[in-house]
Design a protein around this motif. Structure first.
Motif, mmCIF file in Angstrom:
data_model
loop_
_atom_site.group_PDB
_atom_site.id
_atom_site.type_symbol
_atom_site.label_atom_id
_atom_site.label_comp_id
_atom_site.label_asym_id
_atom_site.label_seq_id
_atom_site.Cartn_x
_atom_site.Cartn_y
_atom_site.Cartn_z
ATOM 1 N N SER A 352 0.823 -1.208 0.000
ATOM 2 C CA SER A 352 0.000 0.000 0.000
ATOM 3 C C SER A 352 0.856 1.257 0.000
ATOM 4 O O SER A 352 0.384 2.341 -0.343
ATOM 5 N N ARG A 353 2.128 1.117 0.385
ATOM 6 C CA ARG A 353 3.065 2.254 0.402
ATOM 7 C C ARG A 353 4.086 2.145 -0.728
ATOM 8 O O ARG A 353 5.159 2.742 -0.671
ATOM 9 N N GLU A 354 3.746 1.360 -1.725
ATOM 10 C CA GLU A 354 4.680 1.032 -2.811
ATOM 11 C C GLU A 354 5.321 2.260 -3.448
ATOM 12 O O GLU A 354 6.540 2.331 -3.619
ATOM 13 N N ALA A 355 4.498 3.246 -3.815
ATOM 14 C CA ALA A 355 5.022 4.402 -4.549
ATOM 15 C C ALA A 355 6.107 5.116 -3.760
ATOM 16 O O ALA A 355 7.175 5.455 -4.294
ATOM 17 N N THR A 356 5.865 5.348 -2.484
ATOM 18 C CA THR A 356 6.835 6.077 -1.674
ATOM 19 C C THR A 356 8.064 5.243 -1.370
ATOM 20 O O THR A 356 9.183 5.760 -1.365
ATOM 21 N N LEU A 357 7.895 3.951 -1.110
ATOM 22 C CA LEU A 357 9.052 3.106 -0.810
ATOM 23 C C LEU A 357 9.984 3.005 -2.017
ATOM 24 O O LEU A 357 11.209 3.056 -1.886
ATOM 25 N N LYS A 358 9.408 2.863 -3.202
ATOM 26 C CA LYS A 358 10.245 2.846 -4.414
ATOM 27 C C LYS A 358 10.923 4.197 -4.616
ATOM 28 O O LYS A 358 12.121 4.271 -4.913
ATOM 29 N N ALA A 359 10.152 5.263 -4.460
ATOM 30 C CA ALA A 359 10.701 6.613 -4.679
ATOM 31 C C ALA A 359 11.826 6.913 -3.704
ATOM 32 O O ALA A 359 12.834 7.527 -4.069
ATOM 33 N N ARG A 360 11.670 6.467 -2.464
ATOM 34 C CA ARG A 360 12.702 6.716 -1.464
ATOM 35 C C ARG A 360 14.037 6.119 -1.871
ATOM 36 O O ARG A 360 15.094 6.755 -1.781
ATOM 37 N N GLY A 361 14.023 4.852 -2.353
ATOM 38 C CA GLY A 361 15.254 4.212 -2.779
ATOM 39 C C GLY A 361 15.917 4.949 -3.932
ATOM 40 O O GLY A 361 17.145 5.085 -3.989
ATOM 41 N N ILE A 362 15.103 5.446 -4.850
ATOM 42 C CA ILE A 362 15.626 6.186 -6.007
ATOM 43 C C ILE A 362 16.256 7.504 -5.565
ATOM 44 O O ILE A 362 17.353 7.875 -6.004
ATOM 45 N N VAL A 363 15.571 8.205 -4.673
ATOM 46 C CA VAL A 363 16.092 9.498 -4.206
ATOM 47 C C VAL A 363 17.379 9.302 -3.409
ATOM 48 O O VAL A 363 18.325 10.094 -3.541
ATOM 49 N N LEU A 364 17.455 8.259 -2.596
ATOM 50 C CA LEU A 364 18.685 7.990 -1.856
ATOM 51 C C LEU A 364 19.854 7.730 -2.808
ATOM 52 O O LEU A 364 20.976 8.156 -2.571
ATOM 53 N N GLN A 365 19.568 7.022 -3.907
ATOM 54 C CA GLN A 365 20.619 6.762 -4.893
ATOM 55 C C GLN A 365 21.060 8.054 -5.581
ATOM 56 O O GLN A 365 22.253 8.260 -5.839
ATOM 57 N N LEU A 366 20.116 8.926 -5.875
ATOM 58 C CA LEU A 366 20.464 10.215 -6.482
ATOM 59 C C LEU A 366 21.269 11.078 -5.516
ATOM 60 O O LEU A 366 22.195 11.796 -5.933
ATOM 61 N N GLU A 367 20.917 11.021 -4.242
ATOM 62 C CA GLU A 367 21.696 11.782 -3.249
ATOM 63 C C GLU A 367 23.146 11.297 -3.219
ATOM 64 O O GLU A 367 24.078 12.095 -3.099
ATOM 65 N N ARG A 368 23.320 9.974 -3.313
ATOM 66 C CA ARG A 368 24.677 9.422 -3.325
ATOM 67 C C ARG A 368 25.435 9.867 -4.580
ATOM 68 O O ARG A 368 26.613 10.244 -4.509
ATOM 69 N N LEU A 369 24.759 9.841 -5.727
ATOM 70 C CA LEU A 369 25.376 10.302 -6.969
ATOM 71 C C LEU A 369 25.775 11.767 -6.852
ATOM 72 O O LEU A 369 26.877 12.175 -7.269
ATOM 73 N N LEU A 370 24.892 12.565 -6.272
ATOM 74 C CA LEU A 370 25.157 13.996 -6.113
ATOM 75 C C LEU A 370 26.347 14.236 -5.193
ATOM 76 O O LEU A 370 27.167 15.143 -5.429
ATOM 77 N N GLN A 371 26.451 13.421 -4.161
ATOM 78 C CA GLN A 371 27.547 13.585 -3.204
ATOM 79 C C GLN A 371 28.892 13.150 -3.790
ATOM 80 O O GLN A 371 29.901 13.833 -3.620
ATOM 81 N N GLU A 372 28.892 12.021 -4.482
ATOM 82 C CA GLU A 372 30.154 11.469 -4.978
ATOM 83 C C GLU A 372 30.580 12.045 -6.321
ATOM 84 O O GLU A 372 31.768 12.062 -6.639
ATOM 85 N N HIS A 373 29.605 12.517 -7.088
ATOM 86 C CA HIS A 373 29.915 12.960 -8.456
ATOM 87 C C HIS A 373 29.024 14.156 -8.807
ATOM 88 O O HIS A 373 28.138 14.055 -9.666
ATOM 89 N N PRO A 374 29.209 15.285 -8.133
ATOM 90 C CA PRO A 374 28.311 16.428 -8.331
ATOM 91 C C PRO A 374 28.416 17.024 -9.740
ATOM 92 O O PRO A 374 29.512 17.075 -10.310
#
Length: 544
Positions: A352-374
């Protein structure tokens, strides 16, 4: 209307693609995240060695496609996803992916590494034409705390990596006896998956529950008491949304019951009571040479391997209770195994929380990309991530649930219980959040949500309320406003509280509109449809 959470993430990915321009490494990551957004929720099945992970996965799917022996394949991360035709692809650590042959042995799918050992294989991808896999990707993982350090490391690398978000969106974690390694893993998954938000996205399963009572008919009653004790364990409570007892072997056997097995059980049920009890007194006695029954030792050994002594006893009892055919027997055994309960729980709490749980993982990955390779100008990405943080009310609900399980909410006993229910402790359907009957009509639900909104607005505006209490109240109010919007109960007559929370607290993002809390509305409607099918066709859907 405020943009749904999925659209916010799509906009963020588009902004990321524009920001990184011609950078092939970053664009490859962004393309992978874009594809992840369109695919089903990734649900990992994890636990210690021999906890029954593959057995439960087979029960969920209703087909024996996950290996349950101790071979090399059980030490490799294996993904099960929908495919219109069966395909198995091995991804070695070195070299190109390889297609694997599709072969069965006595009904079970056989995964052959073609001469390689588990250490040489990164993961296996199984595509299978099961409708149930259209709504969720199931991931079977090696056992943690294995005697093989490499096996444990492989599970940890996938589920709780040190330098990246996990590949799974949520976890079904199997426990046999609560162990320090279980707590260590769940805490690591929470930290890795949730980041600073400290949300809960794991469900506990007391697996092999029939063994709790030594295979007695009342074993699951004993197991339920143990599961309840685990659920309120101080350390475990903050790491899982609940603990459900399941007899996995019985569930797998029932979901794949054969007509010949029903006939064998029927013969056992027809024995004289004294003979029957003598034969079923233990697993050893059941497979000995005996003149009590016409069933061969081989047939009895097969029944024991497929169902366990608890399952054999339960099947005989159910037939004696009136099951007239294999369909009726399978349905009752599935019910007795606890499988339907874990299906409904996962559907209510995770899908029932599928959309947010998927989105959270994607955003965390983007944050890592932004931090390591801005990129040259990171401001559009930071703005998009902030927009997601403000809109993802579901994560704040999960954060409140985590806080409630860890150390009680800063509220009175009655208000604390109601707050947990409103933010989804018992499920995300409107009637569950409001504590109403499933048969309650629309007007009753609308009246209930208006009454509760009035109560919680009074609480948040009380001069005696602490900062922590107000933070929780604001999350509850926004959940109620989302319910009101869903039920058509009208917009609030006056604005909600405007206090500003400290960053990262459960009320973070105080200015978002109630519509921002509806990001999982469409998955909830799909879930309600699945739950209607659950009782009618328990043999087809892994989570309702």
């Amino acid at each position: 209307m405020t943009t749904p959470i999925t659209e916010i993430v799509r906009d963020l990915l588009a902004a990321s693609r524009a920001a990184y321009g011609e950078d092939p490494r970053a664009l490859k990551t962004i393309d992978e995240l874009d594809a992840r957004l369109e695919k089903p929720l990734r649900l990992a099945v994890a636990g210690m060695v021999k906890a029954g992970k593959s057995t439960l996965l087979n029960a969920m799917l209703g087909e024996q496609i996950a290996p349950t022996d101790t071979g090399e394949c059980t030490r490799v991360v294996t993904w099960y996803r929908y495919s219109p035709t069966p395909t198995i692809t091995m991804h070695p650590r070195v070299g190109a992916p390889r297609r694997m042959p599709i072969r069965r042995d006595r009904g079970r799918l056989v995964l052959d590494l073609n001469g390689l050992v588990a250490e040489q294989v990164e993961w296996i991808d199984v595509g299978w034409p099961l409708q149930s896999l259209k709504s969720v990707i199931l991931i079977d993982t090696p056992g943690i705390a294995s005697l093989s350090e490499d096996t444990s490391a492989r599970a940890a690398r996938f589920l709780t990596p040190d330098d990246a978000p996990p590949a799974a969106d949520a976890v079904v974690y199997l426990l046999r006896h609560l162990h320090g390694s279980d707590i260590k893993f769940l805490r690591a998954f929470q930290d890795t998956a949730a980041g600073a938000a400290q949300t809960v996205c794991a469900v506990g399963v007391l697996s092999r529950s029939d063994e709790v009572g030594s295979g007695r008919i009342d074993s699951l009653l004993s197991a339920r008491k143990v599961a309840q004790r685990y659920q309120f364990d101080q350390e475990l409570a903050s790491l899982t949304l609940g603990v459900i007892p399941v007899a996995g072997l019985l569930a797998e056997g029932a979901r794949t019951l054969r007509e010949s097995e029903y006939i064998a059980f029927r013969e056992l049920a027809g024995l004289d009571r004294a003979d029957r009890e003598r034969l079923l007194v233990s697993a050893d006695r059941f497979v000995r040479e005996s003149s009590i029954t016409g069933l061969s030792v081989t047939v009895r050994r097969d029944l024991l391997a497929r169902f366990g002594i608890f399952g054999v006893r339960m099947a005989v009892t159910v037939i004696r209770g009136g099951a007239r055919n294999s369909t009726e027997l399978a349905a009752e055994l599935i019910q007795q195994s606890g499988l339907l309960e874990i299906q409904a729980f996962v559907s209510e709490q995770l899908l029932s929380r599928e959309a947010t749980l998927k989105a959270r993982g994607i955003v965390l990955q983007l944050e890592r990309l932004l931090q390591e390779h801005p990129p040259h100008d990171p401001s559009p990405l930071r703005a998009g991530i902030e927009r997601f943080t403000l809109a993802a009310h579901t994560l704040r609900e999960l954060s409140v649930l985590s806080e409630a399980r860890a150390r009680r909410l800063p509220l009175g006993e009655d208000d604390a219980a109601e707050a947990e229910r409103i933010v989804g402790a018992e499920g995300t359907a409107a009637h569950l959040r409001l504590g109403a009957a499933s048969t309650a009509d629309l007007d009753t639900l609308r009246d209930a949500v208006r009454e509760k909104l009035a109560h919680w607005r009074t609480r948040v505006e009380s001069p005696a309320a602490s900062t922590e209490t107000r933070a929780v109240c604001r999350v509850v109010i926004r959940s109620l406003e989302a319910i009101a919007s869903e039920l058509g109960a009208g917009r609030p007559l006056r604005p909600g509280p405007t206090d500003v929370d400290a960053p990262g607290g459960p009320g973070h993002g105080a200015g978002e509109d109630a519509a921002q809390q509806r990001e999982d509305h469409e998955p909830r409607l799909r879930r309600d449809h699945r739950l209607k099918l659950l009782s009618a066709r328990p043999e087809r859907h892994p989570f309702g």
